[in-house]
Design an enzyme around this catalytic site. Structure first.
Site, PDB file in Angstrom:
ATOM      1  N   ASP A   1      22.224  38.045  24.439  1.00 53.79           N
ATOM      2  CA  ASP A   1      20.603  37.143  23.987  1.00 53.79           C
ATOM      3  C   ASP A   1      21.274  35.961  24.343  1.00 53.79           C
ATOM      4  OD1 ASP A   1      18.637  36.337  23.530  1.00 53.79           O
ATOM      5  OD2 ASP A   1      18.045  37.708  21.804  1.00 53.79           O
TER       6      ASP A   1
ATOM      7  N   PHE B   1       4.947  41.007  10.522  1.00 49.46           N
ATOM      8  CA  PHE B   1       4.747  39.996  10.218  1.00 49.46           C
ATOM      9  C   PHE B   1       3.911  38.930  11.126  1.00 49.46           C
ATOM     10  CE2 PHE B   1       7.527  38.885  14.302  1.00 49.46           C
ATOM     11  CZ  PHE B   1       7.848  39.671  14.157  1.00 49.46           C
TER      12      PHE B   1
ATOM     13  N   PHE C   1      17.672  40.593  15.451  1.00 52.59           N
ATOM     14  CA  PHE C   1      16.385  39.966  16.271  1.00 52.59           C
ATOM     15  C   PHE C   1      14.966  40.951  16.109  1.00 52.59           C
ATOM     16  CE2 PHE C   1      13.522  37.316  18.164  1.00 52.59           C
ATOM     17  CZ  PHE C   1      13.181  36.695  17.541  1.00 52.59           C
ATOM     18  N   THR C   2      14.015  40.614  15.672  1.00 54.91           N
ATOM     19  CA  THR C   2      13.203  41.153  15.562  1.00 54.91           C
ATOM     20  C   THR C   2      12.915  42.333  16.459  1.00 54.91           C
ATOM     21  OG1 THR C   2      11.970  39.295  15.738  1.00 54.91           O
ATOM     22  CG2 THR C   2      11.366  40.152  13.411  1.00 54.91           C
TER      23      THR C   2
ATOM     24  N   TYR D   1       2.608  37.283  47.194  1.00 59.87           N
ATOM     25  CA  TYR D   1       2.735  38.482  46.226  1.00 59.87           C
ATOM     26  C   TYR D   1       4.007  38.837  45.945  1.00 59.87           C
ATOM     27  CZ  TYR D   1       2.612  43.021  44.047  1.00 59.87           C
ATOM     28  OH  TYR D   1       2.492  43.678  42.575  1.00 59.87           O
TER      29      TYR D   1
ATOM     30  N   ARG E   1      10.717  33.874   7.479  1.00 58.03           N
ATOM     31  CA  ARG E   1      11.674  34.719   7.672  1.00 58.03           C
ATOM     32  C   ARG E   1      12.376  35.752   7.196  1.00 58.03           C
ATOM     33  NH1 ARG E   1      11.268  35.669  13.073  1.00 58.03           N
ATOM     34  NH2 ARG E   1      10.331  36.931  12.594  1.00 58.03           N
TER      35      ARG E   1
ATOM     36  N   LYS F   1      12.355  28.733  25.046  1.00 57.96           N
ATOM     37  CA  LYS F   1      13.360  28.755  24.427  1.00 57.96           C
ATOM     38  C   LYS F   1      14.534  27.034  24.379  1.00 57.96           C
ATOM     39  CE  LYS F   1      11.863  31.843  21.443  1.00 57.96           C
ATOM     40  NZ  LYS F   1      11.253  33.211  22.004  1.00 57.96           N
TER      41      LYS F   1
HETATM   42  C1  P70 Z   1      10.933  33.089  17.878  1.00 60.35           C
HETATM   43  C2  P70 Z   1      10.678  33.663  19.198  1.00 60.35           C
HETATM   44  C3  P70 Z   1      12.044  35.234  20.438  1.00 60.35           C
HETATM   45  C4  P70 Z   1      13.220  35.379  20.529  1.00 60.35           C
HETATM   46  C5  P70 Z   1      14.235  35.118  20.228  1.00 60.35           C
HETATM   47  C6  P70 Z   1      15.983  35.417  20.634  1.00 60.35           C
HETATM   48  C7  P70 Z   1      16.554  34.891  19.838  1.00 60.35           C
HETATM   49  C8  P70 Z   1      15.027  37.482  21.634  1.00 60.35           C
HETATM   50  C9  P70 Z   1      13.460  37.602  21.814  1.00 60.35           C
HETATM   51  C10 P70 Z   1      12.325  37.344  22.297  1.00 60.35           C
HETATM   52  C11 P70 Z   1       8.934  33.907  18.946  1.00 60.35           C
HETATM   53  C12 P70 Z   1       9.187  35.167  18.059  1.00 60.35           C
HETATM   54  C13 P70 Z   1       9.287  36.702  18.366  1.00 60.35           C
HETATM   55  C14 P70 Z   1       9.176  37.477  17.526  1.00 60.35           C
HETATM   56  C15 P70 Z   1       8.584  37.199  16.076  1.00 60.35           C
HETATM   57  C16 P70 Z   1       8.705  36.095  15.743  1.00 60.35           C
HETATM   58  C17 P70 Z   1       8.872  34.973  16.452  1.00 60.35           C
HETATM   59  N1  P70 Z   1      11.903  34.316  19.653  1.00 60.35           N
HETATM   60  N2  P70 Z   1      15.590  36.829  21.544  1.00 60.35           N
HETATM   61  O1  P70 Z   1       9.487  32.234  17.476  1.00 60.35           O
HETATM   62  O2  P70 Z   1      11.107  36.513  22.850  1.00 60.35           O
HETATM   63  O3  P70 Z   1       9.090  35.649  22.363  1.00 60.35           O
HETATM   64  O4  P70 Z   1       9.898  35.874  24.577  1.00 60.35           O
HETATM   65  O5  P70 Z   1       9.219  38.112  23.819  1.00 60.35           O
HETATM   66  O6  P70 Z   1      14.488  34.383  19.649  1.00 60.35           O
HETATM   67  O7  P70 Z   1      12.107  33.189  17.015  1.00 60.35           O
HETATM   68  P1  P70 Z   1      10.175  36.222  23.636  1.00 60.35           P
END
Ligand code: P70
Length: 486
Positions: free
Chosen positions: A244, A478, A153-154, A101, A411, A287
């Site tokens: 990031d 989305f 980023f979303t 743990y 996107r 990634k």
């Molecule tokens: C994608 C994934 C994640 C991501 C990223 C960047 C530049 C942070 C994150 C978050 C998954 C995804 C996320 C949201 C919408 C669609 C797809 N990207 N910064 O497919 O990381 O997913 O580990 O929480 O690309 O691009 P995590």
């Protein structure tokens, strides 16, 4: 004439040596193959569906590729997140999981790797990237703050907003133009950054939010020079830079290929140099680091670390696992080292470029120059007769699945959500469909299938109408929104 194939130490590539013995001439021809530095040990069968089957499946999914079942997909290019193939070393690492743990051996291995390859002082593990975004946003952002960054980023933006901040886009204008051939479309426009500082004051800016390879711009890199300039400007005002670093090694590769003075540096060296220009980072290790799950927050400041370590136990787990199993941390530590190998990156990005070139040759409108983690179809140019309120990118992704079982991701306007104040759709300049390539998973023949399918849909584009949204979730719509064909 004699042909010899030889490994060229200078370029790290195989080359043909042509010996013209009679005339005493030796010519060296460098091959530009991006061939993989690995071979396949295990395979996973995939489903070859029929058109009838796909029609049913996509309708049931509300024409949203996020809602398709994976079993109904042939080539899955939804994302490169958590979908890459682990190496035999990483799988062996899973067997070395120390599932204590507290104080797992794997945590300390991961910490060592992060110190060595990324250079950050403190590590706070999280279950994935957004876990780290949540923690850093809650700690550093106050109500009324602004967060300048190189395109939103979303998940990052949503966490910043939920903490009371407002994201302000300061990326170069070229990033919004799919046809601009500028090589570093991830760059910050320093005048825009200066303007945000002048308008709001440095004390309203907890940090500048910088992504290495900008996902929403098409996987576009930022240059080292721009990173240095951002560092210099923020240092003047005592503003932090939070990185990031989800695809930092891919960005490093693009710097090696295209920025003056970096051709002789390794991807590992450039990666470290990028990190050293920032104060901390959030990482989705799904990634670059090629694990199925995992992430972290890394930070140099002792006080922020102290708070983050305190907060992680509420939301993620103890500070020596943060939502991951010990085995996940081991696989991540190994994956980070693999991710910065030059041969790996040459094949990874080479495969993406291979697909991109096929589409360019066919005349399909895509974001140029081709980025590092996928091909982004320009849905506005692909379907000029479908207005943005009829969701051209969402429609195109559904059509592609129908044609071949290839799954892509919207996107565009669906991803951009609604304006917090007016409630209207945000209409982003880029309306894209992302064909995201997982690392070490698909072959060149798979890329050919994808290219052929996009070309088929492109040839039939005039028969494609848009869609209407019939179900809309409140957050990150989305992921779960549903549509009907018009
Ligand atoms: C994608 C994934 C994640 C991501 C990223 C960047 C530049 C942070 C994150 C978050 C998954 C995804 C996320 C949201 C919408 C669609 C797809 N990207 N910064 O497919 O990381 O997913 O580990 O929480 O690309 O691009 P995590």
């Amino acid at each position: 004439m004699i042909w010899i194939i030889k490994f060229d130490d200078l370029t790290g590539q195989f080359c043909n040596i042509i010996l013209d013995v009679k005339n005493n001439i030796m010519t060296k021809v460098i091959k530009h193959s991006w061939a993989e530095p690995y071979k396949i040990k295990m395979v996973e069968p995939v489903f070859m569906s029929t058109l009838e089957h796909r029609k049913e499946a996509i309708k049931e999914a509300g024409y949203n590729t996020f809602l398709l079942k994976s079993k109904d997909v042939y080539i899955d290019l939804l994302t490169d997140s958590g979908t890459s193939a682990m190496s035999d070393r990483q799988w062996a690492g899973l067997m070395m999981g120390d599932e204590a743990y507290a104080g797992s051996r794997n945590f300390y291995n991961l910490e060592d790797v992060i110190h060595e390859y990324y250079g950050y002082k403190h590590l706070v593990p999280t279950h994935q990237g957004r876990g780290a975004e949540h923690i850093i946003s809650q700690i550093m952002i106050k109500d009324g703050d602004v967060l300048p960054g190189n395109m939103y980023f979303t998940t990052t933006k949503l966490h910043q907003e939920m903490a009371g901040g407002k994201f302000i886009d300061i990326i170069v204008d070229e990033a919004h133009d799919p046809d601009s051939l500028f090589l570093f479309k991830g760059n910050v426009n320093l005048d825009k950054l200066q303007e945000v500082i002048d308008t709001y004051g440095a004390d309203k800016i907890p940090y500048v939010s910088i992504a290495t390879t900008v996902n929403m711009a098409g996987g576009q890199p930022i240059s080292m020079q721009n990173m240095k300039d951002i560092r210099a400007l923020t240092a003047k005002y005592g503003i932090k830079v939070i990185h990031d670093m989800t695809r930092v090694a891919e960005n490093a590769f693009m710097i090696q290929q295209n920025e003056e003075g970096y051709a002789d540096k390794t991807v590992a060296e450039i990666t470290r140099e990028l990190c050293d220009l920032t104060d901390g980072a959030t990482m989705s290790a799904k990634k670059d680091a090629m694990v199925n799950i995992g992430g972290f927050l890394a930070i140099n400041d002792d006080d922020i670390f102290d708070e983050a370590r305190n907060m992680v136990v509420i939301f993620e787990g103890l500070h020596t696992y943060g939502g991951m199993a010990g085995r996940d941390m081991e696989a991540m530590a190994i994956g980070i080292v693999e991710s910065v190998q030059d041969d790996h990156m040459r094949a990874r990005v080479g495969q993406v470029q291979y697909l991109g070139q096929q589409l360019i040759d066919f005349g399909v409108p895509i974001v140029k120059p081709v980025g590092t983690h996928g091909i982004f179809l320009d849905a506005k140019a692909f379907l000029p007769h479908v207005s943005q309120d009829k969701f051209p990118a969402q429609t195109l992704a559904a059509e592609l699945y129908l044609d071949s079982g290839v799954r892509a991701m919207e996107r565009g306007v669906v991803s951009a959500g609604r304006n917090k104040e007016t409630g209207e759709h945000n209409y982003p300049k880029l309306e894209l469909v992302r064909l995201t390539i997982p690392r070490r998973v698909y072959t060149q023949a798979h890329m050919d299938v994808v290219a052929e399918s996009v070309e088929t849909v492109f040839a039939n584009r005039e028969n494609i109408n848009g869609m209407k949204m019939v179900y809309e979730p409140k957050y990150l719509r989305f992921f779960q929104a549903k549509f009907e064909k018009l």
